[in-house]
Design a protein around this motif. Sequence first.
Motif, PDB file in Angstrom:
ATOM      1  N   ALA A  96     -54.734  -7.023  54.169  1.00 34.14           N
ATOM      2  CA  ALA A  96     -55.713  -6.805  55.237  1.00 34.14           C
ATOM      3  C   ALA A  96     -55.274  -7.486  56.526  1.00 34.14           C
ATOM      4  O   ALA A  96     -55.398  -6.928  57.625  1.00 34.14           O
ATOM      5  CB  ALA A  96     -57.078  -7.322  54.797  1.00 34.14           C
ATOM      6  N   ARG A 156     -52.422  -5.574  58.186  1.00 34.55           N
ATOM      7  CA  ARG A 156     -52.869  -4.303  58.736  1.00 34.55           C
ATOM      8  C   ARG A 156     -53.849  -4.475  59.891  1.00 34.55           C
ATOM      9  O   ARG A 156     -54.122  -3.519  60.628  1.00 34.55           O
ATOM     10  CB  ARG A 156     -53.544  -3.477  57.637  1.00 34.55           C
ATOM     11  CG  ARG A 156     -52.614  -3.053  56.507  1.00 34.55           C
ATOM     12  CD  ARG A 156     -53.406  -2.618  55.274  1.00 34.55           C
ATOM     13  NE  ARG A 156     -52.527  -2.267  54.166  1.00 34.55           N
ATOM     14  CZ  ARG A 156     -52.150  -1.034  53.873  1.00 34.55           C
ATOM     15  NH1 ARG A 156     -52.605  -0.016  54.602  1.00 34.55           N
ATOM     16  NH2 ARG A 156     -51.349  -0.805  52.860  1.00 34.55           N
ATOM     17  N   GLY A 157     -54.446  -5.682  59.983  1.00 34.99           N
ATOM     18  CA  GLY A 157     -55.455  -5.904  61.011  1.00 34.99           C
ATOM     19  C   GLY A 157     -56.742  -5.152  60.729  1.00 34.99           C
ATOM     20  O   GLY A 157     -57.414  -4.667  61.643  1.00 34.99           O
ATOM     21  N   VAL A 158     -57.110  -5.046  59.426  1.00 30.09           N
ATOM     22  CA  VAL A 158     -58.315  -4.314  59.033  1.00 30.09           C
ATOM     23  C   VAL A 158     -59.194  -5.211  58.164  1.00 30.09           C
ATOM     24  O   VAL A 158     -58.731  -6.216  57.625  1.00 30.09           O
ATOM     25  CB  VAL A 158     -57.961  -3.020  58.256  1.00 30.09           C
ATOM     26  CG1 VAL A 158     -57.067  -2.124  59.103  1.00 30.09           C
ATOM     27  CG2 VAL A 158     -57.300  -3.348  56.913  1.00 30.09           C
ATOM     28  N   PRO A 159     -60.476  -4.852  58.008  1.00 24.37           N
ATOM     29  CA  PRO A 159     -61.364  -5.640  57.150  1.00 24.37           C
ATOM     30  C   PRO A 159     -60.994  -5.503  55.678  1.00 24.37           C
ATOM     31  O   PRO A 159     -60.425  -4.494  55.249  1.00 24.37           O
ATOM     32  CB  PRO A 159     -62.749  -5.039  57.418  1.00 24.37           C
ATOM     33  CG  PRO A 159     -62.627  -4.265  58.682  1.00 24.37           C
ATOM     34  CD  PRO A 159     -61.211  -3.788  58.733  1.00 24.37           C
ATOM     35  N   THR A 201     -61.618 -10.326  58.470  1.00 22.70           N
ATOM     36  CA  THR A 201     -63.023  -9.986  58.229  1.00 22.70           C
ATOM     37  C   THR A 201     -63.184  -9.601  56.769  1.00 22.70           C
ATOM     38  O   THR A 201     -62.595  -8.621  56.310  1.00 22.70           O
ATOM     39  CB  THR A 201     -63.469  -8.822  59.128  1.00 22.70           C
ATOM     40  OG1 THR A 201     -63.329  -9.190  60.500  1.00 22.70           O
ATOM     41  CG2 THR A 201     -64.920  -8.450  58.850  1.00 22.70           C
ATOM     42  N   ARG A 213     -56.144   7.528  57.866  1.00 27.89           N
ATOM     43  CA  ARG A 213     -56.250   6.070  57.880  1.00 27.89           C
ATOM     44  C   ARG A 213     -57.725   5.688  57.959  1.00 27.89           C
ATOM     45  O   ARG A 213     -58.429   6.063  58.897  1.00 27.89           O
ATOM     46  CB  ARG A 213     -55.509   5.484  59.089  1.00 27.89           C
ATOM     47  CG  ARG A 213     -54.050   5.873  59.162  1.00 27.89           C
ATOM     48  CD  ARG A 213     -53.216   5.186  58.100  1.00 27.89           C
ATOM     49  NE  ARG A 213     -51.798   5.532  58.228  1.00 27.89           N
ATOM     50  CZ  ARG A 213     -50.836   5.025  57.484  1.00 27.89           C
ATOM     51  NH1 ARG A 213     -51.139   4.158  56.555  1.00 27.89           N
ATOM     52  NH2 ARG A 213     -49.580   5.397  57.653  1.00 27.89           N
ATOM     53  N   HIS A 214     -58.204   4.944  56.965  1.00 24.21           N
ATOM     54  CA  HIS A 214     -59.605   4.549  56.937  1.00 24.21           C
ATOM     55  C   HIS A 214     -59.843   3.179  57.555  1.00 24.21           C
ATOM     56  O   HIS A 214     -60.971   2.835  57.891  1.00 24.21           O
ATOM     57  CB  HIS A 214     -60.116   4.552  55.497  1.00 24.21           C
ATOM     58  CG  HIS A 214     -60.074   5.900  54.840  1.00 24.21           C
ATOM     59  ND1 HIS A 214     -60.991   6.886  55.110  1.00 24.21           N
ATOM     60  CD2 HIS A 214     -59.215   6.417  53.923  1.00 24.21           C
ATOM     61  CE1 HIS A 214     -60.711   7.964  54.388  1.00 24.21           C
ATOM     62  NE2 HIS A 214     -59.635   7.707  53.659  1.00 24.21           N
ATOM     63  N   GLY A 215     -58.790   2.376  57.666  1.00 22.41           N
ATOM     64  CA  GLY A 215     -58.944   1.060  58.268  1.00 22.41           C
ATOM     65  C   GLY A 215     -59.683   0.072  57.383  1.00 22.41           C
ATOM     66  O   GLY A 215     -60.500  -0.722  57.869  1.00 22.41           O
ATOM     67  N   GLN A 216     -59.399   0.091  56.074  1.00 24.29           N
ATOM     68  CA  GLN A 216     -60.083  -0.820  55.162  1.00 24.29           C
ATOM     69  C   GLN A 216     -59.268  -0.999  53.886  1.00 24.29           C
ATOM     70  O   GLN A 216     -58.687  -0.055  53.368  1.00 24.29           O
ATOM     71  CB  GLN A 216     -61.458  -0.256  54.803  1.00 24.29           C
ATOM     72  CG  GLN A 216     -62.270  -1.117  53.880  1.00 24.29           C
ATOM     73  CD  GLN A 216     -63.659  -0.568  53.637  1.00 24.29           C
ATOM     74  OE1 GLN A 216     -64.638  -1.303  53.739  1.00 24.29           O
ATOM     75  NE2 GLN A 216     -63.771   0.697  53.326  1.00 24.29           N
ATOM     76  N   ARG A 218     -44.817  -4.237  58.503  1.00 24.50           N
ATOM     77  CA  ARG A 218     -46.016  -5.021  58.803  1.00 24.50           C
ATOM     78  C   ARG A 218     -45.881  -6.475  58.359  1.00 24.50           C
ATOM     79  O   ARG A 218     -46.336  -7.390  59.049  1.00 24.50           O
ATOM     80  CB  ARG A 218     -47.236  -4.410  58.093  1.00 24.50           C
ATOM     81  CG  ARG A 218     -47.822  -3.185  58.728  1.00 24.50           C
ATOM     82  CD  ARG A 218     -49.155  -2.832  58.088  1.00 24.50           C
ATOM     83  NE  ARG A 218     -49.017  -2.485  56.688  1.00 24.50           N
ATOM     84  CZ  ARG A 218     -48.988  -1.238  56.221  1.00 24.50           C
ATOM     85  NH1 ARG A 218     -49.089  -0.236  57.069  1.00 24.50           N
ATOM     86  NH2 ARG A 218     -48.869  -1.012  54.929  1.00 24.50           N
ATOM     87  N   ASP A 223     -57.614   2.475  52.508  1.00 25.02           N
ATOM     88  CA  ASP A 223     -56.179   2.718  52.656  1.00 25.02           C
ATOM     89  C   ASP A 223     -55.413   2.137  51.479  1.00 25.02           C
ATOM     90  O   ASP A 223     -54.280   2.541  51.208  1.00 25.02           O
ATOM     91  CB  ASP A 223     -55.671   2.092  53.957  1.00 25.02           C
ATOM     92  CG  ASP A 223     -56.290   2.725  55.180  1.00 25.02           C
ATOM     93  OD1 ASP A 223     -56.519   3.949  55.167  1.00 25.02           O
ATOM     94  OD2 ASP A 223     -56.572   1.994  56.151  1.00 25.02           O
TER      95      ASP A 223
END
Length: 277
Positions: free
Chosen positions: A160, A163-166, A215, A135-138, A28, A237
Amino acid sequence: MTRHIVVGVDGSAPAAAAVEWAAEDAQRRGSAVRIVHICEQWRYGSHGVEYCQGTLGAAADRVRALTRDVEVSTDLLIGNVVDTLIAESATADSVVLGSRGLGGFAEMLLGSVGLGVAGHATGPVVIVRGPSVVRHGQVIVGYDGSEHSEAAMLYAVDQARARGVPLHVVYAWQMPAFSPYAMAYSTMLSDLFEEETRAAAERVVPWREKNPDVTITDDQVTGHPVNALIQAGGTADLVVVGSRGLGGFASAVLGSVSHAVLHHLTCPIAVVRPRAK
């Protein structure tokens, strides 16, 4: 020079999970992976070198199987495990370790190596308990404005973004102890909490302005920071904390909050110490 992630391996299941985490992180964030196995000479007999090289080879094969074009290197080192990993951290982007190694007690969530390295290493140390199934995406970060939490925020934003997550920022304020009969203090405490939460929210604003592509949300709660981070970490995550916060003793290498979080959370945890300026 390409930045690199150091991952320590010893053939244990948590170390294998650390290898997989490091591989994904390297992919990543465009990093190389340096896999090290540290032999303490007294532990191994005549077949020690063969075992160590086999452990390194298996870990390298796993990284290559999980990544594309990630540079992988291995090194067999001799010495004290904790001291050697701390030395490795000086030139590494981060150090990734399994929560327990071979020889640890099964009921212990965190071994002495992880605790020792997290308390003394330069930069981020990521502790991994097992494979990431959900995967929680956070990404969660504890942030109180201290020097150590500033370093934690910097790493959390980078994670973040990659990973492209908030990124969710948590600040917990503990109400001072006072007599339940001292009702005159209730208004003062309410005002103090509002002041603390307002200041905590304002500290996050510059991070949003500097990182518009990420975000960033924030939450201010009343309670112990450990409880707040454990609750938030249930849907994360990765949880990122500074090695010490505002309330820590200057001589402490690992604060009570980061220490407790390491022992109670099951998701990957990054403990970050500021690098020398």
